[in-house]
Write a protein that holds these residues in place. Structure first.
Motif, mmCIF file in Angstrom:
data_model
loop_
_atom_site.group_PDB
_atom_site.id
_atom_site.type_symbol
_atom_site.label_atom_id
_atom_site.label_comp_id
_atom_site.label_asym_id
_atom_site.label_seq_id
_atom_site.Cartn_x
_atom_site.Cartn_y
_atom_site.Cartn_z
ATOM 1 N N GLU A 27 47.886 29.646 43.271
ATOM 2 C CA GLU A 27 47.548 30.598 44.316
ATOM 3 C C GLU A 27 48.807 31.169 44.953
ATOM 4 O O GLU A 27 48.889 32.369 45.247
ATOM 5 N N GLU A 28 49.804 30.311 45.148
ATOM 6 C CA GLU A 28 51.071 30.754 45.722
ATOM 7 C C GLU A 28 51.794 31.706 44.774
ATOM 8 O O GLU A 28 52.363 32.717 45.202
ATOM 9 N N VAL A 29 51.761 31.383 43.489
ATOM 10 C CA VAL A 29 52.371 32.256 42.486
ATOM 11 C C VAL A 29 51.667 33.609 42.470
ATOM 12 O O VAL A 29 52.300 34.671 42.443
ATOM 13 N N ILE A 64 45.982 44.284 36.778
ATOM 14 C CA ILE A 64 44.918 45.180 36.313
ATOM 15 C C ILE A 64 43.904 44.403 35.473
ATOM 16 O O ILE A 64 42.690 44.604 35.600
ATOM 17 N N VAL A 65 44.396 43.506 34.621
ATOM 18 C CA VAL A 65 43.493 42.641 33.842
ATOM 19 C C VAL A 65 42.582 41.860 34.787
ATOM 20 O O VAL A 65 41.364 41.753 34.568
ATOM 21 N N GLU A 66 43.160 41.332 35.856
ATOM 22 C CA GLU A 66 42.358 40.573 36.820
ATOM 23 C C GLU A 66 41.337 41.451 37.539
ATOM 24 O O GLU A 66 40.180 41.048 37.736
ATOM 25 N N ALA A 67 41.758 42.645 37.924
ATOM 26 C CA ALA A 67 40.855 43.543 38.654
ATOM 27 C C ALA A 67 39.661 43.946 37.801
ATOM 28 O O ALA A 67 38.532 44.063 38.298
ATOM 29 N N VAL A 68 39.893 44.144 36.508
ATOM 30 C CA VAL A 68 38.829 44.594 35.610
ATOM 31 C C VAL A 68 37.911 43.441 35.213
ATOM 32 O O VAL A 68 36.691 43.605 35.127
ATOM 33 N N THR A 69 38.481 42.256 34.969
ATOM 34 C CA THR A 69 37.692 41.146 34.435
ATOM 35 C C THR A 69 37.111 40.248 35.514
ATOM 36 O O THR A 69 36.181 39.478 35.245
ATOM 37 N N GLY A 70 37.664 40.293 36.733
ATOM 38 C CA GLY A 70 37.180 39.431 37.796
ATOM 39 C C GLY A 70 37.570 37.978 37.638
ATOM 40 O O GLY A 70 36.970 37.093 38.260
ATOM 41 N N THR A 71 38.577 37.699 36.811
ATOM 42 C CA THR A 71 39.070 36.335 36.634
ATOM 43 C C THR A 71 40.584 36.349 36.745
ATOM 44 O O THR A 71 41.197 37.413 36.787
ATOM 45 N N THR A 72 41.200 35.176 36.813
ATOM 46 C CA THR A 72 42.653 35.156 36.875
ATOM 47 C C THR A 72 43.237 35.530 35.522
ATOM 48 O O THR A 72 42.609 35.322 34.473
ATOM 49 N N ASP A 115 43.454 32.445 33.227
ATOM 50 C CA ASP A 115 42.182 32.024 32.643
ATOM 51 C C ASP A 115 41.733 32.994 31.555
ATOM 52 O O ASP A 115 41.206 32.579 30.515
ATOM 53 N N TYR A 116 41.943 34.294 31.795
ATOM 54 C CA TYR A 116 41.576 35.274 30.777
ATOM 55 C C TYR A 116 42.374 35.034 29.495
ATOM 56 O O TYR A 116 41.818 35.038 28.383
ATOM 57 N N MET A 117 43.681 34.836 29.625
ATOM 58 C CA MET A 117 44.531 34.628 28.449
ATOM 59 C C MET A 117 44.127 33.375 27.694
ATOM 60 O O MET A 117 44.067 33.364 26.455
ATOM 61 N N HIS A 118 43.858 32.293 28.424
ATOM 62 C CA HIS A 118 43.503 31.040 27.759
ATOM 63 C C HIS A 118 42.226 31.182 26.937
ATOM 64 O O HIS A 118 42.120 30.643 25.832
#
Length: 419
Positions: free
Chosen positions: A180-182, A220-228, A231-234
């Motif tokens: 969260e800090e990162v 932008i990836v986070e804004a579109v997918t609604g995930t971190t 987590d999306y990359m994993h």
């Protein structure tokens, strides 16, 4: 290069990729066959007559790396893969000297900037699904960004390296205690970015600009997918490619997980120091100024050597990107400067591309204190070469990369590339 030449080169590259998939060596949706297990020399699929002798166990490349390791000039893993099967896999030195853990092929190494090619895959997956367009501007998805960036910088500019942004230098000595800090640091840092040129006007050449472009693209990836982003990359990149040993690890995991190699920075007196356990150490690392490993930024990805080969073959089989988007990912976009290959160079979403002995070659390298990483995909022939090290001895590392190119392509060291 005229349009007919471009079409000819693209056709040869596509035929080479189609040959990989059609041969049935790597099935769509499956991990790399035999990574780190059955050697290609013993495989009917690979074919002994197509394997250069210098790439085999006991060959010239193997002997060269073994000699450097015996002199304590290399610590890490080297891997050569051909059409989905491992030809050579060697491990040397210690992953954690304090705990007596040796390097092996399932140890993950910090990639530094060599982790850069994964972010564009995530973006192109969104393009493939129709959720974003490469021509969309930053302001389409994010607020709080400088107005000129929001209105002029496109997603294409972000992932090809022509955004012409700059930002304050990263606080490399800061230690983060949570993701969260990162995340909040990256968000605030991206909002300090400013234009320093015309977006799209060639490569900006700003290290900080490239890093902040990556941070904005990840948001932008986070804004579109609604995930971190992590987590999306994993799930959608590493998971789909079968990269079970690769992740965005925290410093706490780096200190405790025996499957992550510790980087050993060269000190002024010639000794080496564990860069993870000694974040306050100043170093004259051969990679440059002392850097704080595990900051949690976009390039702080860890991978095993077999996982990088798995990614290459998942890319060729259409597992992580459908065929047209995989071709878009690896296609040359802009001319670029030459590097260690000494061959005609271009920029692509995947990273630097070269034409070596008539074939397209992708290479991405990275380094920081105690870290040296490089992986190379020979797009037409199906070869993959990986060198991951937890030492920062640049001269020796560069010599290994030259020997790898020579073993795979047959091109004499220091000779020009050519098409």
């Amino acid at each position: 290069m005229d349009s007919d030449s471009v079409r000819g080169v693209e056709r040869r590259r596509l035929l080479g990729w189609s040959g990989l998939a059609a041969a049935g060596v790597v099935a769509v949706g499956t991990p790399l066959l035999g990574a780190g297990t059955a050697p290609a020399a013993a495989s009917e699929t690979a074919g002994q007559d197509r394997i250069p002798p210098d790439t085999l166990p006991g060959g010239a490349y193997d002997r060269f790396v073994t000699k450097l390791a015996a002199q304590d000039k290399f610590s890490g893993v080297v891997l050569l893969s051909y059409r989905g099967r491992t030809v050579l896999s060697r491990s040397y030195g210690m992953a954690d000297k304090e705990r007596g853990i040796r390097n092996h092929e399932n140890v993950a190494f910090h990639l530094s900037s060599a982790g850069g090619p994964f972010l564009p895959v995530a973006v192109l997956q969104l393009v493939q699904r129709g959720e974003v367009k490469l021509s969309d501007t930053v302001g389409t998805y994010l607020d709080g960004i400088a107005t000129d960036i929001a209105e002029k910088v496109t997603i294409h500019h972000l992932i090809i390296g022509t955004s012409w942004m700059d930002a304050p230098e990263l606080d490399v000595h800061r230690v983060f205690n949570s993701r969260e800090e990162v995340h909040e640091y990256n968000r605030q840092w991206a909002r300090q970015a400013r234009l320093v040129g015309v977006p799209g006007a060639g490569s900006s050449g700003h290290t900080a600009g490239g890093a902040v472009a990556g941070a904005i693209a990840a948001q932008i990836v986070e804004a579109v997918t609604g995930t971190t982003y992590w987590d999306y990359m994993h799930e959608h990149v590493f998971g789909r490619a079968g990269m079970r040993g690769s992740a965005y690890y925290t410093r706490t995991q780096w200190l405790t997980d025996e499957h992550i190699a510790h980087p050993y920075m060269r000190q002024p007196d010639g000794s080496r120091v564990d860069a993870v356990r000694n974040l306050d150490k100043d170093s004259l690392s051969q990679q440059g100024p002392n850097e704080n490993p595990g900051r949690g930024f976009i390039h702080d990805v860890f991978a095993t050597a077999p996982d990088l080969a798995r990614f290459a073959h998942a890319l060729s089989s259409g597992t992580v990107l459908d065929r047209p988007y995989a071709d878009l990912y690896t296609g040359a976009k802009l001319p670029g400067p030459g590097d260690r290959l000494g061959a005609p160079a271009f920029k692509a979403y995947v990273g630097p591309l070269h034409i070596v002995n008539g074939q397209w070659v992708f290479n991405r390298g990275g380094g920081s204190g105690g870290v040296s990483a490089s992986w190379t995909i020979y797009l037409d022939s199906g070869w993959v070469g990986v060198v991951l090290s937890n030492y920062d001895d640049l001269q020796e590392f560069g010599a290994i990369l030259q020997r790898q190119d020579q073993a795979i392509t047959g091109r004499p060291i220091d000779s020009p590339g050519g098409g």
